[in-house]
Scaffold this active site. Sequence first.
Site, PDB file in Angstrom:
ATOM      1  CG  HIS A 101       1.316  -4.359   1.425  1.00 36.11           C
ATOM      2  ND1 HIS A 101       1.287  -3.295   0.314  1.00 36.11           N
ATOM      3  CD2 HIS A 101       1.584  -3.117   2.269  1.00 36.11           C
ATOM      4  CE1 HIS A 101       1.676  -2.103   0.265  1.00 36.11           C
ATOM      5  NE2 HIS A 101       1.530  -2.143   1.760  1.00 36.11           N
ATOM      6  CG  ASP A 132       0.471  -4.470  -3.447  1.00 40.76           C
ATOM      7  OD1 ASP A 132      -0.501  -5.582  -2.047  1.00 40.76           O
ATOM      8  OD2 ASP A 132       0.747  -3.258  -2.413  1.00 40.76           O
ATOM      9  CB  SER A 215      -0.013   0.376   2.222  1.00 46.07           C
ATOM     10  OG  SER A 215       0.841   0.858   1.719  1.00 46.07           O
TER      11      SER A 215
END
Length: 363
Positions: A101, A132, A215
């Site tokens: 993402h 992911d 992230s």
Amino acid sequence: MTASCTRALWLPSAALVCSLALLSGCSDSGSSGSGSSGRGKASTAQAAQAVAPAADGGDLQSDYQKVIKDVLPSVVQIQAGGDLGSGVVYDGKGHIVTNAHVVGDAKTLEVTTANSESPLTARLVYSYPEQDLAVVKLDRVPDGLRAAAFGDSAKVRVGQIVLAMGSPLGLSSSVTQGIVSATGRTVSEGGGDGEAGVTIPNMVQTSAAINPGNSGGALVDLDSRVIGIPTLAAIDPSLGNSAAPGIGFAIPASMVRTVADQIIKDGKVTDSGRAALGITGRTVVDDSMQPAGVAVVEVRSGGAADKAGIEPGDVITQLGDTSITTITSLSEALAADKPGQKTSVTITRDGSAKTVDVTLGEQ
């Protein structure tokens, strides 16, 4: 939502005490409010000060500072279009692992390493949204690029002290500290409109602060080994989607290595280890407008469902011993199984219930 790359995610309902949504730990590059001076300038010394314990913890403070010195140079900042995230140097050839993402739809990216005064260009090798994870590769490997060491997920224990490293809100080289709060968490992203989102099993839960921009960064133990890739942070909808302090999630290192090694070797994921039925489905509701199962929209030819005789129009209500009410609950049930495993699927067809045996395929 706080950033363009934010996605609303949910914990399995069985694990909830109150309703919690999860927020991807990536950041819109224009949302930090700190300007360009807030990105890429935080030093290792500043990061160490941010996590320094009390004065009577001198030995622990030294441990923190050693880990930061060892690992922080391997954590990079990634710019993908207007979105900002983090990454971890995987090897000396310029491969960097991050979240899918964070990369989004970008094929070319800008990466700022610990030793680069300006961003370096990189290209996407492969993105695997189902877990992911993604791997990007620097077009030019700078001198002094240092790969991180990855730990063994099987050795991660609740209570273990960890540091989270990345670029929260665009502040590169930032470090937060906490503990491993739990292991083996299954986290699901709601796709919206009844569609399936991403379900990630075996996540490491941590109390280390995970903020937008973290992230793809590193969750590190005191042996200077990456034990996970921070991916999600919890928010509480009852408080206006404010952050729920101390609840973050990281993809375990062993899964990161499994996926990254395949991508680097073959250019794609060839063995996901994720079970699948081979259907496209959507959540259906009953007369009371309550979720009542998963309607099969499409069946992949030759897939597990096809071989078991499941057809479009069937409604799946149970997988093995697990009741299925939504597409998310089906994804979570499959996440606990393995390809090749035999199980049963209960369906409703033309108003009648039927149970069929299925040998699960691979996603």
